[in-house]
Design a protein around this motif. Structure first.
Motif, PDB file in Angstrom:
ATOM      1  N   VAL A  12      39.099  43.522  34.682  1.00  0.00           N
ATOM      2  CA  VAL A  12      40.429  43.929  35.128  1.00  0.00           C
ATOM      3  C   VAL A  12      41.443  43.540  34.061  1.00  0.00           C
ATOM      4  N   GLN A  13      42.510  44.295  33.962  1.00  0.00           N
ATOM      5  CA  GLN A  13      43.557  43.985  32.993  1.00  0.00           C
ATOM      6  C   GLN A  13      44.454  42.872  33.518  1.00  0.00           C
ATOM      7  N   PRO A  14      45.094  42.147  32.621  1.00  0.00           N
ATOM      8  CA  PRO A  14      46.055  41.128  33.056  1.00  0.00           C
ATOM      9  C   PRO A  14      47.105  41.737  33.977  1.00  0.00           C
ATOM     10  N   GLY A  15      47.423  41.001  35.037  1.00  0.00           N
ATOM     11  CA  GLY A  15      48.350  41.508  36.040  1.00  0.00           C
ATOM     12  C   GLY A  15      47.680  42.292  37.154  1.00  0.00           C
ATOM     13  N   GLY A  16      46.407  42.593  36.991  1.00  0.00           N
ATOM     14  CA  GLY A  16      45.687  43.364  37.990  1.00  0.00           C
ATOM     15  C   GLY A  16      45.187  42.511  39.143  1.00  0.00           C
ATOM     16  N   MET A  84      42.619  38.153  44.793  1.00  0.00           N
ATOM     17  CA  MET A  84      43.216  37.647  43.554  1.00  0.00           C
ATOM     18  C   MET A  84      44.214  38.663  43.022  1.00  0.00           C
ATOM     19  N   ASN A  85      45.456  38.252  42.937  1.00  0.00           N
ATOM     20  CA  ASN A  85      46.524  39.100  42.408  1.00  0.00           C
ATOM     21  C   ASN A  85      47.095  38.499  41.138  1.00  0.00           C
ATOM     22  N   ASN A  86      47.773  39.339  40.368  1.00  0.00           N
ATOM     23  CA  ASN A  86      48.409  38.895  39.130  1.00  0.00           C
ATOM     24  C   ASN A  86      47.432  38.086  38.269  1.00  0.00           C
ATOM     25  N   LEU A  87      46.271  38.653  38.044  1.00  0.00           N
ATOM     26  CA  LEU A  87      45.230  37.951  37.301  1.00  0.00           C
ATOM     27  C   LEU A  87      45.636  37.715  35.856  1.00  0.00           C
ATOM     28  N   LYS A  88      45.186  36.577  35.336  1.00  0.00           N
ATOM     29  CA  LYS A  88      45.494  36.167  33.965  1.00  0.00           C
ATOM     30  C   LYS A  88      44.192  35.991  33.184  1.00  0.00           C
ATOM     31  N   PRO A  89      44.243  36.099  31.869  1.00  0.00           N
ATOM     32  CA  PRO A  89      43.018  35.914  31.080  1.00  0.00           C
ATOM     33  C   PRO A  89      42.340  34.576  31.368  1.00  0.00           C
ATOM     34  N   VAL A 123      39.142  39.036  32.835  1.00  0.00           N
ATOM     35  CA  VAL A 123      40.515  39.528  32.768  1.00  0.00           C
ATOM     36  C   VAL A 123      40.867  39.715  31.296  1.00  0.00           C
ATOM     37  N   SER A 124      40.989  40.961  30.899  1.00  0.00           N
ATOM     38  CA  SER A 124      41.211  41.257  29.491  1.00  0.00           C
ATOM     39  C   SER A 124      41.835  42.635  29.343  1.00  0.00           C
ATOM     40  N   SER A 125      42.657  42.775  28.309  1.00  0.00           N
ATOM     41  CA  SER A 125      43.232  44.081  28.015  1.00  0.00           C
ATOM     42  C   SER A 125      42.391  44.813  26.972  1.00  0.00           C
TER      43      SER A 125
END
Length: 125
Positions: A12-16, A84-89, A123-125
């Motif tokens: 998932v992307q950061p913020g996802g 889990m919301n607003n996921l971070k790396p 969690v990565s873009s």
């Protein structure tokens, strides 16, 4: 002892957001304290959240997930979710659910007598 089954991990992307599921056919989860732990590469396992229906006052949460992660239960499906919301790396890890027959939320993972096999969250873009 692996009695629980997790699912829902992924990339998932950061913020996802992601929702992890934890279920079992062996016992009724509503009678157990259920916790989520995680282990990032090269780091120690750490507790994320714990929820207990029988002993709600003992529920705990890691400071790093405050306002972002929650636990919910669907007793009809005998399933506990980690939302889990607003996921971070830095949330990248293998996530494990664990259940304690004692019904009390304890931070020490030794207390939990039932575990899942883990599900990867990246969690990565």
């Amino acid at each position: 002892q692996v009695q629980l089954v997790e699912s829902g991990g992924g990339l998932v992307q950061p913020g996802g957001s992601l929702r992890l599921s934890c279920t079992t056919s062996k016992f009724t989860l509503d009678n157990y304290a259920v916790a989520w732990f995680r282990r990032a590469p090269g780091q120690e396992r750490e507790g994320v959240l714990c929820n207990s229906t029988r002993s709600a006052a003992t529920s705990w949460r890691h400071d790093s997930v405050a306002g972002r992660f929650t636990i919910s239960r669907d007793n009809a499906k005998n399933t506990v979710y980690l939302v889990m919301n607003n996921l971070k790396p830095e949330d990248t890890a293998v996530y494990y659910c664990a259940a304690a027959s004692g019904g009390v939320c304890v931070v020490d993972p030794v207390y939990y007598d039932n575990w899942g096999q883990g599900t990867q969250v990246t969690v990565s873009s």
